[in-house]
Structures are given as C-alpha cells and as structure tokens.
Write a protein that holds these residues in place. Structure first.
Motif, PDB file in Angstrom:
ATOM      1  N   ASN A  27       9.941  -2.992   8.472  1.00 57.77           N
ATOM      2  CA  ASN A  27      11.385  -3.088   8.440  1.00 57.77           C
ATOM      3  C   ASN A  27      11.932  -2.260   7.303  1.00 57.77           C
ATOM      4  O   ASN A  27      11.759  -2.567   6.136  1.00 57.77           O
ATOM      5  N   LYS A  28      12.587  -1.193   7.661  1.00 58.21           N
ATOM      6  CA  LYS A  28      13.090  -0.302   6.629  1.00 58.21           C
ATOM      7  C   LYS A  28      14.558  -0.555   6.352  1.00 58.21           C
ATOM      8  O   LYS A  28      15.225   0.254   5.740  1.00 58.21           O
ATOM      9  N   GLY A  29      15.026  -1.653   6.819  1.00 56.80           N
ATOM     10  CA  GLY A  29      16.416  -1.984   6.534  1.00 56.80           C
ATOM     11  C   GLY A  29      17.395  -1.152   7.322  1.00 56.80           C
ATOM     12  O   GLY A  29      18.561  -1.069   6.991  1.00 56.80           O
ATOM     13  N   LEU A  30      16.890  -0.510   8.370  1.00 58.36           N
ATOM     14  CA  LEU A  30      17.808   0.273   9.183  1.00 58.36           C
ATOM     15  C   LEU A  30      18.491  -0.652  10.176  1.00 58.36           C
ATOM     16  O   LEU A  30      17.999  -1.735  10.471  1.00 58.36           O
TER      17      LEU A  30
END
Lengths: 289, 1100
Positions: free
Chosen positions: B317-320
């Motif tokens: 999860n890259k916070g996109l």
C-alpha cells in the motif's frame, strides 16, 4: 545552472537531501497553510449564525443595491447563506412618474447557484487536502503535483463561478424561476435577473416593449449575454419583444471579496509548491510512481 | 462521410501512463473498462479463469475521465458511457472499441446510472447523472441529449451519489440520492416516466437529513428489500428503508477514509476504503431489540451490529488512491468479483467466495488476490519496440522529444543524453517491424547531432511550418534552457541561445501574418513561466518576458501593433511590446478572457514541464464556451484543467503525405510512442495518377485500354527507377548532393541511364507507344510511396494463415513478413482514435492456442474473408495487375498488384464508412447509384466509388455491371450494417484478394505463355477470362479446404465467437442503422479532425 551531468556525488547528495526535506517538511507546511486559508474562505461562505448555536438558520444580511448613474431602480436584497430570502425592488418609471414596487413571496427563497457552486468547490478542495494530513508521507514529487493539480482545479472553478456569471438569453431569463418569485407578479413588460459578478451582487431589470407584427424593424433574436443592452430582441410565447431600458444596480458583498482574495492567494501557493517540485525534476528524471 | 486513417503503433519499452480514475466490469464479465486521468479509456480482457490482459486503448476524451457506466442493456448492446472532467460524454461499443456517440454538455458528472423500463419507455433508456450541478439530470442514452431534470423542492444542492432501487414488493422503481450537504432524497422513477417525457416538474417524494458529509455510496439491499447502506468518507450507516430510521453507524479508524460499499447478500455487506482495503461484514440483529420492548412505550427500536468476516488488502500500500467496485454475476460463471484500479494504473481482482466466513477462532480471514495486472505487464510480456530501436547506437536511449518531417521522411528524435538522432522514418519502422528488416538494421542511415548536455525537451523544424524558411534549419531546446539552431544537412551548430530560464518546454513559430522586419520569429516557452522570442536570421534574442506567475497556456500575436499576448494558467493575460520588450498591460478575469479570445491565431501550448498542459485542453476551451453560452451554468472554467491529461501529441505537420509519424507524449519528459499513420486515399491517389474514372467512357474500349496501359507503364517505370536511385544513396550522400535532390530532372536522368541497363526493349516500346512526357512533379517521393504501400500491406496482412501462401506473398508482392503482431489502430476523422496494445491478439480466447497466426485481427476476419471470396464474381476479369504480368517484369507486375490491392482496400474502407442512405443506392442499378452519388456528395466521393466500379469492370468487354459485382458491394455494405470494423473488413478483403491473386499467379507460373503487348487486347482478354474462370474454381475449392480446419477449433461454448455474434448483429441491424445515420454529418468530410483533438496548433 550546473548541469546534472557535471554534478558531483556530493552535490547530488545535497540535492537529494533537499528534495527529501521538500517532500517531508515543506510540502506539509504549505498544505497546512493552504488548509488554513481555505477554511477561512469556507467560513465566509457558511456564515456562522448570528447567535452562538452551532446549528440553525444562517445569518441574514441586507444589501442595498444602487448605481451611481441613476436612481431609477433601487433594490434591497437579503442574503441568507447562498440564498436570497427577501427582495424589495423599487422601479421609478420617469415617463408617467409611476413607482413600481415588487417583493419576494414570503414562502420562497432564491438559491444563488454561483455561491453554492463556489462553496461546494471549496469544500471539495478542503476534503482533498484533509486526506493528506501530517501523518501522510509523500513519496514522489509526482504525487504532490497531482494533489496540487486537483486542488487547483477546484479552486479555479470556485473562483470562476464567481467571476463569470452565466450568459443567458432573454427567453431563458423570462423562463427562469426568479420571475415567478415576486408577490405581486411581475408585469409582463419587466424581466429581472440576479447574479454575482466578482465580489458584487448584481440586479438587472429589463423594461420591454412589444414589437408590432407589421413593424419594419428587422427582427433578430439576441444571443446569450450577462447584460443585454437596449434594443435586444427576443420571442416569448407568440410575442416579439424588445428591450427598451436596462437598469443595473449592484452592491459589494464584503465576504465574497475576501473569498476571492483567498482563492487567488491559495492558487499562487499551489503553483509555487508545484514550481518547487518541478525544479528538482531537472536534476533527475523521477518516475511518477 | 466518415473517413478513417489506418494506424500502427510503435510502443516503446514503457507503457503509457494510465492513472485509473474510474473502473467497471461489463455484465458479461469479459471486459474491464478503465478511465484514466490522461483521458484515455482502456479495455482489458478478463478471461474465464479471471486473468487480466490489456487489449485496447481508446482515445476520445481530452480531459480526465470522471465516471463510467453501462449505457444499454448489456446483453443486447455492449455499450458503455464515459464522462470527462470537461463535460464530454462518449458512448463506446466495448467489444470492438468503436465510439458510438459523443456529446459535449456543460455539466461535470461524477456518477451515472443507466435506467430502462422496457414497458413504459420508448427508446434506449435514460442515463441518470449527478455531479457538480444541482439535482439529477436525465440524459437520453442514445442521443446523449438532456431530456429533463429531477428537481428538489427542498434545499437543492449538488448530488454526490445515486442508486436505483427496484422493489419487487411495491412494484415501483425509485431513485435514491445523497447530496453534498448529506441530504437523502427519493424520487419515484417508474411512475414519473410520463411526466418526465411531458417535461413536467418532478419533485422528490421524500427527503431526510443524514447528518454526515461526503457521501461516497448508497446501496439498497435487494435481498431483504429493507436495509439501506450509506457509505460516507468517515463512517458508514445502515438505515431501514421503510422509515429511514438509523440502525447502525460504524465510524472509520483514524486516517482511514471509506470509498464505497455494496450489499453482498442478505445481511452481508462489503465496505472498501480509499487506500485499497475492503472489509466484509455480517450484519447481526441485536437480540435485545427482538425480545425487549422499550419500557417507555416508544416504538420498537431495532439495532444491528456488524461482525467482520473477511478482509482484503493490496500487497504494497503506497498510499495511492484507489477506485474500487464490486460485481455480482447472476449468470455463468457466477463470479463475485471485487476489483480495484490504482492511480499507478494497476488493476487488482479478488474473487469473493459465495459464503465468506471468518476463521475458526472468529478472527477475520484474508481473501487472497486473484490477479493483478498493469499496462506495463503487457509491455514486458510481449515484445515491444520503439521506432528508433534499430538505429545503431540508439538501443537504450530514452527519447524525450521527437518530430517527423514528412517532406524529407525524416524522424528527428531528441534524446535524454542530449543527442539528436535523425533517421528515415520508413526504414526505421521497417527495420523494427518486419522479419527481413534486420538486414536494414546495420545499414539504417542515421545522423547524430551532438551539442546538448542535457535531455532535449523540444524540437522545431521551421520549414515544416513555413516554406519560406531555410530547409536545413532545425531548432532544439534542452533541459538546461539552451536552444540550438542546427543545419541538419551539414550537422553544424549555427547558433546557440542561452536563455537561463529552466527547461525549454516548447518551441513555437509566429504565424505567417506576423513578421518582424520581414522575418518570422521563434517563441520559446520555458518552465519558469517565461517566454523568449528568438530571431533566427539575426541570431539574437528579441525579448525575454519573465513576469508570468503561472504557467503559460497560450501565445497570441498581434501583427498590427507588434504585441505578444501571453495567456497564463490563472486566466490572466500579459501583453508585451515586442520592439521595446516592455510589459504593456496585465489583465485578469473577464477582460483577460476577452483579450485572449480576440485574435484567432492563438498558439495554445503545453508549456508546463511537469504536466504538459495538453493542447487538447485548449482546443476544448473554445469548444466549451459555445454550448455554455446558452446554458444557465455559465461557461465552464477551463483554465486550471491541467490535471486533465499529460498526453501530448507533439505538433503535427499539416498531414499531407500518405504516411506520417505521430509522436505521442505519454510521460512527463519523454516521448512515449510513435504512431505510423497511413492515408489510404492519399496513397492510392499517388500511386495512381490517372484514375480509371477519368478515362472517357465514350472512347472505344480498345483505345482507352491502350492509353491507360501506356500511362501506367510510364508511371511504373519512373517509380521503380527512382527507387533504385535513392535506395543506393545514403542519407549523408543525399544531404551533400543538396537537400532538394528530389527534382524531376535529376530523377529523369537516373531513370534513363538505369533504364537502359534494365531493358531496352521495354524502353523502346514506351517511346513508341507514348511520348516521354516530363513526369509530373509530385510532392512525395515515389519510392517512399511504394515503400509505404508495402509496409502497409505487411502490417495489415494476416500472416501465418497458410505458410505457402506467406512465401508467395513475400515473393510476388515483394513485401516482408511481420516479426510479430503489430498494434493496429484506427483514427477516424471524428476525433476519436483507438490503438491495440501489445499482446492484444492473445486476448481472444480462441486464438490463444494458435500461435502460428500472426496479426490476425479477429477470428471474424477469416470468416469474412471466406464470404468475400465466395461472393467474388465467377467471371471476374483479371485485375489490372495481372493483365500486364505477361509482358512486363516482375517488378512492375508487383507494383500493379499493390496498386490494385490498395485500391480495393480503399474502396472497402470507403464503403464500410459510407453513410447508409448512400449505400442503399447499391441495391438499385449502377446507373441509379452513380446519379445518387453525384447528387449527394462532392467529387472525391464519386471518383472513389466509381473507381471501385471501374476496377470491377476493368478488363471486361461488357459495359454493364454484372450481378456478381453488385453482390460484392452488397456484401461489404452488409458488413457495415453488421458493424464489422474497418480493420476487420480491410484484413478480410486483403486476405481474400491476395489469396486469389496468389493462386492465379502460381497457376500462371506453371503454364506461362508470354503474350506480346502488341497483340490484340480482345484476344488477350478472352484468354485471360478463360483462365480466370478456371482458376476461380480451383481457388474456391482450395479455400474451402483451407479454411475448414481453421473453423473447427472454435470452441462451441464461447458465446462471443463469430457465428453467434453475426447472428446477434443481424438482429441488431435496425438500431445500428439509426446510430449510423445520426452520427453522419452531412456535407464535406472533415479531414483528420481527431488530430486537432490531440494537437494544439492551428496548423492541422
């Protein structure tokens, strides 16, 4: 400018460090500042109630609309949030020295869509910013650019809603619900339009006269315009009408002025942040993801 | 009249950017549709085993896509509607990627719901839309026109989300919406259809304040017909649909934002978040409410509480931000799928079990990812090449800007390392695409210009814009704000300009009517928002305007007063006096808009370095204000739409030649890929300077035949010879010989000398029969035209259908086989464009097992091809190409065949695109038809169609059209009605014609008997006719045997296969007709307006 090719390892390290600082600290500082400004702007729109209660009807503000050139038309409009709750329009017709008076029906309000749209755009911008609070870590410059673009899109739209009133054709004005808002119904030879232009609340009153069917005048219906000039013609029902007089009165709404300033300032902040990020893109091509 | 350009995409190694903003799965669970911030739609194939593979990219929007929805009953018509940030709406056929309808409305939609009530509604149904406007719009699903609105009587506001409730219990459909202020409103839907159609006001039936903001989804539980799920960004709530009483509120954890939800089954829901997680809950009735009545006598207060059963999450999860959806298929194959699309372009699928259960200990179970895919995966899996891959020494460089000079057939690429490569585009494309092309690789002529130290960000070839400027000049700007003026022939640096203003984002030239002391001026836009004017002749910088606070969006020139008008992203205008370099005026708001709209010769640009503002945006600025002028919502503010798209098609030359290379910018700093465009019409025109229809019909057949033949022979000769000449000369040699080497005199000389070597006999004959009249000077070099035609045939022929046949093609058509499938594309002049993605050919399940076939567009092609072959008239005359082959060399023979094939294809292309009413004439006699044509369409068209007839007639002594030709025409027009794609039709006809041709040829090689040209043509004709009749039979026989085994492997289960789809298209015949009719714009065809869509400059 030193070329990236020539930049030494030390220089690169410094640049990288600087970029990291930009992403981790500076961006959040700017975002906080933006949020503060926009919250301030949105406060102007919501107009906290006169009392201390959190909920309740928005405060009512009265605006007296006039124009420096003539005093034929005077209007007192009452704004409650994004809606006109009361309106009194006095029209002096010099020809027969008649004084006409119209007012809104008690049970009706007229929504100023421009204000509502601007307010909604601002709250969308705030929502976008709120999703990226201090705890969020930006990983790429592209991410920041995308966020800024989205925020700027909303802000530009908010500002443009206020700065560009709708261009309406005369039949559209005649068909609008505003004409049906008045208690003694408007006489058929009058049209009224209310809109926001920049920081001003504007009221236009068009006096019409019917064109004779056998008139030699070349009938050409007028297109859309914010303010129609005398001589504009249109067809309404089975009748051909011509605008004989136009009266425009306006009044500055102080909080709209504030809001516009806030929009401009925050747009500039956004652009500056984008520029800062872009500077680093010259040094190494960053992948967007 | 629609006209389409055939395209072939040369994708680079990197996939184009596709930041997903909207995603949906079609009802048949075979296609995933995604919309992107860049404005493109992508079609992904979803296999029955739930494997994803990207198939096709659709270009049609010029701004970010905001939402997608189905636009028809999907089992009848596979149509999907997409809406964009700037108010565009498009309806697409997702099985073939064609755009069905398009509209530009002054509304921005954020959600669309399709509604159709078959027994109360005529037409195709409604699209219920909400977005950045008050209340709910009703748009006709077919015409995309606004029908009416659902009006709120109470506090009208923007609507965030909507859903349609079909209640079996009360036999009424309702529309449920939640406004931005958090107000739930209900409109009766089915019972208000009549009032809507009569344009009466319909007000909401109920409304309730929900006390939460930012509603993201509202869903009705169809299983219990009781619960209503409303998802807000910070909480989700469950209501009782009967009285809207709140049953449960569940607040999100900190930092978590809900994005949507769906009802899985009775009392089971799924909620997903913005960061790609999802949670499945069982809703349990609290026992309390069931057993105990409130003591105070109030009504029973029921509550429910959720129990977390399962969850899903993305790997990393890259916070996109994610867009997600859930689809529950009630038909085969019964999959319940949760899907998500990321900003990075990744799609992830989860197969949700029918009965999700928690682990034994009661803790939530994690559902694994079923499949995940990106465009880049397609590119990695299937070999992709970029156009300069085979230029020696250019193997790994990243191209950051490029420009195609069609007059020189040169592709100029600026690279990341600061070099500029110049190569011949056709050869580069051939080297990359064709099998034998590797031979070309070593000898591929190219030049390298070295002068920049940083990546080259923009290029400009001034001569392409104004013929008055020196042909040798090239301008390049780099990241270090250096602009270099080159002589491309001598490879010298003529001058270097140092601007010190950040990367040069674009180079423009002042229009023809603007001159400073009789010279045109170059305008450089830099990324620090400054604009510099350069005077090339004087080699100096005239003005450097540096006061702009926002990125430059538009440059205008005021010729009379010598002003430079700069429009910025914030809608302000700066007026600079060029002579003195002073800022004359700075305006904002309305006045700035007036100033910027005043002169029409604007040069919109994409100056921002990071996110190039596409010219599209600008294009739309003007488009957008027109419709809005009469609408209540006022002009949509376009500036600041720079999010819209980061695709930038570099400036396109006026599209003159038959072949063009279009560089498309995908990433922020590099050119992503190139598109080869073939203009069939132009190609045919160039190859065929004397169209058959020009031959006077009053002439005796004999005479005209001789004349035509003589002409074509002369033509052929020069073409061939010229090719010999230039092929031998390398690029540099040509350069030294003077850039204008394509002058007729020179060509003539070489032609003569070479011709003597080749065959004196033929030369003489030409002299005798016809004069050596000076050959008409043509714009495009002849060898380029031939090579283009061959490349075109190579790219569009389905290879591998029959090995022997392939070899015959290579031998007799003198074309090379493809290395692998190419990404075909289609550019229509209605500004829409579709491109297949690498690996598209493996998407079709039935083609997967058959690796021998390369480049077969669809299974349908073979089917169509057979139909075509069987319809070919039995007594068809020899095509022109074959007529001559007895007496002329193989080369000219090949040429003739190519010309013949192209002509056929062009006719097919035209026919498939012809408006219906025009095609109806085909059913009548030919005479009727030609009259019909003349009445309806201007010149061009007539010649096209009659040339088609001309070819059919060609070689026959009768002047009337035999039944068989009409049936051929009928067949092709029939394809159009069945919405056969142009590409499919072209491939099918090409395959059939080539097959037939090859069969004839191989026959002929066996018992060839040279017939001298002086012999009586009638005699020759008779003989040929006999021969063909004979071969025809053989061909048909052969074909049937040929294709039988091909059809057998088609699995009978797949309902998308040919037979089935053909049937379905037959039934859908009528609707399709209507669509066609409406989409045609009468009058002159607008040429290549799609280019204008992707390109800013007024030039194209």
């Amino acid at each position: 400018m030193a070329t990236a090719m020539a930049a030494t390892a030390a220089e690169r390290a410094v640049l990288e460090e600087e970029f990291r600082w930009l992403l981790h600290d500076e961006v959040h500082a700017v975002l906080r500042q933006l949020q503060d400004i926009l919250k301030e702007a949105s406060l102007r729109f919501t107009l906290p109630c006169s009392g201390t209660g959190t909920e309740g009807p928005a405060k009512q503000e009265n605006f007296i609309l006039g124009s420096c050139s003539t005093d034929q038309v005077k209007g007192v409009l009452t704004l409650q949030g994004d809606a006109l709750s009361q309106a009194d329009v006095n029209l002096k017709i010099p020809r027969n020295n008649q004084l006409l008076h119209f007012a809104f029906r008690e049970d009706k309000q007229w929504k100023l869509q421009q204000i509502q749209d601007a307010r909604n755009h601002v709250s969308q911008a705030i929502y976008l910013l709120a999703n990226r609070d201090e705890s969020y870590q930006f990983r790429t410059g592209a991410e920041v650019l995308k966020l800024m673009d989205a925020v700027m899109l909303q802000l530009t739209r908010a500002r443009n809603r206020l700065t560009t009133p709708a261009t309406l054709t005369l039949p559209e004005i005649a068909a609008s619900g505003l004409t049906r808002m008045f208690a003694p119904a408007l006489p058929s030879d009058l049209l009224v339009n209310v809109y926001i232009n920049l920081n001003k609340l504007c009221l236009t009153v068009y006096q019409l006269h019917a064109l004779q069917p056998n008139s030699t005048k070349n009938f050409r219906p007028a297109g859309g315009a914010v303010l129609h000039s005398p001589g504009a013609m249109f067809e309404w029902g089975s009748q051909r009408l011509e605008v004989s007089h136009v009266h425009k009165v306006e009044c500055v709404i102080p909080w709209l002025n504030d809001a516009l300033v806030f929009f401009t300032v925050s747009l500039q902040l956004c652009q500056q942040l984008k520029d800062k990020i872009s500077v680093f893109s010259s040094y190494w091509s960053y992948r967007p993801f | 009249m629609r006209c389409s350009l055939q395209a072939v995409a040369l994708w680079g190694k990197k996939a184009p950017l596709h930041s997903i903003t909207a995603i949906m799965i079609t009802d048949d669970q075979q296609t995933i549709v995604t919309g992107s911030q860049e404005g493109q739609l992508c079609l992904w194939n979803l296999s029955p085993e739930l494997k994803i593979s990207a198939k096709e990219l659709l270009f049609g929007h010029s701004a970010s896509v905001t939402c997608l929805a189905k636009a028809r009953d999907f089992s009848k018509q596979p149509y999907v509607v997409s809406a964009a940030e700037n108010g565009e709406m498009c309806v697409w056929n997702v099985t073939n990627g064609q755009r069905v309808e398009k509209a530009m409305l002054p509304y921005r939609h954020t959600a669309i719901c399709y509604y159709h009530c078959s027994f109360r509604m005529t037409g195709e149904g409604w699209l219920l839309c909400c977005g950045e406007y008050q209340d709910v719009l009703i748009i006709d699903a077919k015409s995309l026109a606004v029908i009416h609105t659902f009006i709120s009587s109470q506090s009208p506001d923007w609507i965030n989300c909507l859903c349609i409730v079909h209640s079996m219990r009360i036999q009424e459909d309702s529309l449920l919406v939640v406004s931005v202020a958090g107000e739930l409103k209900v409109w009766d839907l089915s019972s208000s259809i009549n009032s809507i159609q009569e344009k009466q006001d319909v007000y909401e039936k109920e409304s309730k304040f929900l006390d939460s903001l930012n509603c993201r989804a509202i869903r009705f539980c169809t299983y219990t017909e009781r619960l209503l799920l409303v998802v807000f960004s910070k909480c989700w709530k469950v209501y009782d649909y009967c009285d809207f009483s709140l049953l449960r509120t569940e607040v999100s954890r900190s930092g978590q934002f809900f994005a949507g939800g769906e009802v899985l089954a009775a009392h089971r829901i799924i909620i997903w978040t913005e960061d790609g997680h999802s949670f499945i809950y069982q809703l349990l009735n609290s026992g309390l409410s069931k057993s105990i009545y409130p003591a105070d006598g109030r009504v029973l207060k029921e509550t429910i509480y959720p129990h977390l059963l399962c969850s899903t999450s993305v790997q990393e999860n890259k916070g996109l931000s994610f867009v997600m959806g859930y689809m529950n298929e009630r038909k085969e194959p019964f999959y319940k799928i949760l899907f998500s699309g990321e900003v990075s372009g990744r799609i992830t699928l989860w197969h949700i079990p029918d009965v999700p259960v928690s682990k034994f200990d009661g803790s939530p179970r994690e559902i694994p990812i079923t499949d995940t895919w990106t465009l880049q995966d397609n590119f990695d899996k299937h070999h992709t090449m970029s156009i300069i891959d085979h230029v020696p020494g250019a193997g790994t460089v990243v191209v950051t800007s490029s420009e195609y000079v069609s007059s020189l057939d040169k592709l100029i690429c600026g690279c990341e390392d600061g070099t500029i490569l110049i190569t011949q585009a056709l050869n580069a494309a051939k080297a990359g695409l064709l099998e034998g092309g590797s031979l070309l690789k070593d000898s591929l002529p190219h030049k390298v210009l070295k002068g920049h130290h940083q990546s080259v960000t923009s290029l400009l070839y001034p001569h392409g814009l104004s013929s008055k400027l020196d042909q040798s000049w090239l301008l390049s700007g780099d990241q270090d704000s250096r602009v270099i003026l080159w002589n491309i022939f001598t490879e010298e640096v003529l001058h270097k300009f140092f601007l010190e203003a950040g990367p040069v984002t674009s180079l423009l030239m002042s229009p023809e009517n603007f001159r400073l002391r009789s010279d045109q001026v170059i305008c450089c836009v830099c990324s620090d928002h400054s604009v510099a004017l350069l005077h090339l002749e004087g080699k100096r910088c005239l003005l450097h305007a540096r006061k702009h606070l926002f990125p430059v969006r538009m440059i205008k020139w005021h010729p009379v007063e010598n002003f430079l008008i700069v429009g910025c992203a914030d809608d302000s205008a700066y007026i600079w006096e060029i002579e003195t370099g002073t800022l004359e005026r700075h305006e904002t708001g309305e006045r700035a808009r007036i100033i910027l709209n005043c002169c029409d010769d604007s040069q919109p640009l994409k100056p921002e370095f990071a996110l190039p503002v596409t010219s599209e945006t600008h294009k739309h600025k003007s488009v957008e204000q027109r419709p809005s002028s009469s609408c209540q919502f006022g002009p949509i503010p376009c500036p600041g739409l720079q999010v819209e798209s980061s695709w930038k098609v570099a400036d396109v030359k006026p599209f003159s030649g038959p072949f063009n290379v279009l560089p498309v910018k995908t990433r922020w700093s590099d050119i992503g890929f190139h598109i080869l465009l073939f203009d069939l019409e132009n190609l045919v025109e160039l190859l065929l300077p004397t169209p058959v229809c020009d031959v006077d019909p009053s002439n005796s057949f004999y005479g005209s035949e001789i004349l035509r033949r003589a002409k074509s022979t002369v033509e052929k000769k020069t073409l061939t010879l010229k090719r010999n000449k230039t092929a031998s000369g390398s690029l540099s040699a040509e350069a030294q010989a003077k850039p204008v080497s394509e002058n007729p005199a020179q060509g003539e000389n070489t032609a003569k000398s070479l011709g003597d070597n080749e065959g004196i006999k033929r030369q003489k004959k030409i002299k005798n029969s016809k004069k050596m009249h000076p050959k008409p000077s043509r714009k495009v070099d002849a060898n380029v035209t031939i090579d283009t035609a061959k490349l075109f045939l190579s790219c569009f022929l389905p290879w591998g259908v029959d090995k022997e046949f392939d070899n015959l093609c290579i031998k007799h058509l003198d074309i090379l086989k493809l290395q692998g499938s190419v990404s075909l594309g289609l550019a229509s002049n209605e500004d829409h464009f579709s491109l297949m993605l690498p690996g598209w050919d493996l998407c079709n399940a039935e083609m997967k097992k058959d690796y021998s076939k390369v480049n077969l567009f669809s299974k349908k092609v073979l089917d169509l091809s057979n139909k075509y072959t069987s319809t070919l008239p039995n007594q068809v005359g020899m095509p022109r190409g074959l007529e001559n082959n007895c007496d002329s060399s193989q080369e000219s023979n090949t040429l003739n065949t190519i010309v013949y094939l192209l002509n056929r294809l062009f006719a097919v292309n035209k026919l498939v695109n012809t408006p219906l009413e025009l095609a109806c004439g085909i059913d009548r006699s030919f005479k009727m038809e030609s009259v019909h044509n003349k009445a309806r369409i201007p010149g061009n068209e007539i010649s096209n169609i009659s040339s088609f007839y001309g070819y059919l007639r060609n070689g026959k002594s009768e002047s009337h059209i035999p039944e068989a030709d009409i049936s051929l025409l009928k067949l092709i027009s029939c394809w159009r009605d069945q919405s056969v794609q142009v590409t499919e039709a072209i491939q099918a006809v090409l395959l059939a014609e080539v097959q037939q041709h090859m069969k004839t040829l191989s026959k002929r090689v066996g018992n060839s008997q040279p017939v001298s040209m002086t012999e009586d043509v009638h005699c020759e004709m008779r003989q040929i006719l006999q021969e063909t009749e004979w071969t025809r039979e053989e061909v048909e026989l052969h074909c049937t045997t040929d294709t039988l085994p091909l059809q057998t492997p088609v699995s009978p289960v797949k309902h998308d296969s040919d037979s089935n789809s053909a049937k379905f298209q037959d039934t859908e015949d009528m609707p399709d007709r209507c669509v066609l009719e409406e989409s045609e714009s009468p009058g002159k065809p607008r040429h290549h307006s799609w280019i204008a869509k992707v390109c800013s400059c007024k030039l194209c």
